[in-house]
Design an enzyme around this catalytic site. Structure first.
Site, short mmCIF file in Angstrom:
data_model
loop_
_atom_site.label_atom_id
_atom_site.label_comp_id
_atom_site.label_asym_id
_atom_site.label_seq_id
_atom_site.Cartn_x
_atom_site.Cartn_y
_atom_site.Cartn_z
N ASP A 1 0.80 -1.23 0.00
CA ASP A 1 0.00 0.00 0.00
C ASP A 1 0.83 1.28 0.00
O ASP A 1 0.41 2.31 0.56
CB ASP A 1 -0.98 -0.01 1.18
CG ASP A 1 -2.18 -0.90 0.87
OD1 ASP A 1 -2.59 -0.93 -0.30
OD2 ASP A 1 -2.68 -1.56 1.78
N ASP B 1 -7.38 -3.77 -5.24
CA ASP B 1 -7.09 -2.44 -4.68
C ASP B 1 -5.74 -1.90 -5.16
O ASP B 1 -5.53 -0.70 -5.24
CB ASP B 1 -7.07 -2.47 -3.15
CG ASP B 1 -8.07 -3.41 -2.51
OD1 ASP B 1 -8.47 -4.39 -3.18
OD2 ASP B 1 -8.43 -3.20 -1.36
N1 GLY Z 1 -7.44 -1.42 0.39
C1 GLY Z 1 -8.12 -2.01 1.49
C2 GLY Z 1 -9.52 -1.58 1.60
O1 GLY Z 1 -10.07 -0.99 0.71
O2 GLY Z 1 -10.10 -1.85 2.65
#
Ligand code: GLY
Length: 390
Positions: A103, A163
């Site tokens: 992330d 994501d």
């Molecule tokens: N990227 C993790 C979420 O959207 O919870």
């Protein structure tokens, strides 16, 4: 507390956009004392965000909101606060504090890339480049993807998630900034792998996708935060829609645009009347499940991103859809009374436990930090020609 409306929203007007942005900016201003030297928790507790240390995947969204407030007002108080946050992000990446995951884009684009682009903060640039270095370390040539979480290379962790498409702009930026194509090459390949495996034949999406660590072949889609492996997690579908728009921006393959349309059609067909989805698209009005307002904000940003890249008629359609969604959020979900909440948008859902998923269950029917951020970003995109942090 705001009652969730049940009407079909009209497109938000320019005056309403400005009002909504002003309300959001004042809430950001009120939050500065609590969160200038601290991070905001990923989600609120009874609609109030606690202050936490900078060690969550979501920490970049709050400084992103501060930068948006700075852009909207020009008020230096926001610049100072956001640059204090940049120091915390530099410390985090230099010391690799909770950075062993994918992330890096969510963390470093709205905080540090923004700082470099807006005010030439050199530490922001340095931190964001270090974060891009960290991100490409997670690239797996066998299978051609960025591994999301966990120990690299082990079979039970050998997967990526939809994501991650929103982490890729950090890599495109890093190549443009450094002149080294290695970051961009990883991003291009990861986006293609996602397109190849994560979209189901019915145009819904898998949340996470396992690859074979020996052959690199696609293995299976599995959910973590959606209701079940074969359902469509509302935020995952929105990450997919926005992710296809960004992929198309950085590599204009017709396949990304087609996938954007297909994912969007699936999403729109499963929205309640007010255009804000339940947390999984499998649910409808009769199920009594909570919404995920953040999914609508992400989706609106994806629509506005794609609107900048396509011919006028399609762009107008995407912008109108985004205006309807944001009207619904501004009227029915945005916080109007600061005594009720220190967030910007109510009724988000981080992760809701189901009998079929593997998440912990937290932040259900709460404000969520990325929901607040993307709501503000969508308002900024609607209010002017906005130069993206992504
Ligand atoms: N990227 C993790 C979420 O959207 O919870």
């Amino acid at each position: 507390m705001n009652a969730i409306p049940s009407f079909a929203p009209q497109p938000i007007t320019d005056i309403e956009v400005r009002n909504a942005l002003d309300i959001a900016v004042e809430q950001v201003r009120r939050n500065l004392p609590k969160f200038t030297y601290a991070s905001q928790n990923h989600s609120s507790v009874d609609n109030i965000y606690p202050a936490v240390s900078n060690d969550q995947w979501t920490a970049g969204f709050w400084p992103g909101e501060i930068w948006l407030a700075y852009e909207h007002t020009g008020d230096k108080i926001f610049q100072y606060a956001a640059q204090i946050q940049v120091q915390s992000f530099l410390h985090r990446i230099v010391n690799r504090i909770e950075t062993d995951h994918h992330d890096m884009g969510f963390l470093y684009s709205p905080s540090c890339v923004a700082a470099w682009k807006l005010v030439g903060d050199k530490d922001g640039r340095k931190a964001a480049l270090l974060a891009a270095d960290q991100l490409i370390e997670r690239f797996q040539p066998i299978g051609q993807f960025i591994q999301a979480w966990g120990r690299k290379g082990v079979a039970e962790e050998y997967r990526y998630i939809i994501d991650c498409l929103l982490n890729l702009p950090l890599l495109y930026w890093a190549s443009a900034e450094s002149g080294d194509p290695k970051y961009r090459e990883v991003a291009l390949v990861h986006a293609r792998t996602t397109l190849a495996n994560s979209v189901r034949p019915d145009d819904s999406t898998y949340h996470t996708f396992y690859m074979d660590p020996v052959t690199g072949a696609p293995v299976r889609g599995v959910t973590k935060q959606g209701y079940s492996d074969e359902s469509a997690w509302a935020r995952g579908q929105a990450w997919g829609i926005a992710g296809m728009a960004f992929s198309y921006r950085y590599e204009p393959l017709p396949e990304y645009r087609e996938a954007f349309e297909r994912l969007l059609a699936f999403y729109l067909n499963r929205l309640p009347t007010d255009m804000v989805p339940y947390w999984d698209l499998t649910f409808s009005d009769k199920d009594g499940e909570p919404r995920d307002s953040s999914s609508a904000s992400i989706n609106a940003c994806g629509l506005l991103e794609m609107a900048d890249l396509v011919p006028r008629e399609d762009a107008a359609r995407y912008r109108e859809l985004a205006r309807r969604m944001i009207k619904s959020l501004a009227d029915g979900y945005a916080v109007k009374d600061p005594a009720m909440s220190n967030g910007l948008v109510l009724h988000g859902t981080y992760s809701k436990k189901s009998p079929f998923n593997t998440c912990r269950g937290e932040g259900v029917d709460e404000c969520v930090s990325w929901g607040d951020y993307y709501y503000m970003e969508a308002l900024m995109r609607l209010s002017r020609t906005w130069s993206s942090y992504w």
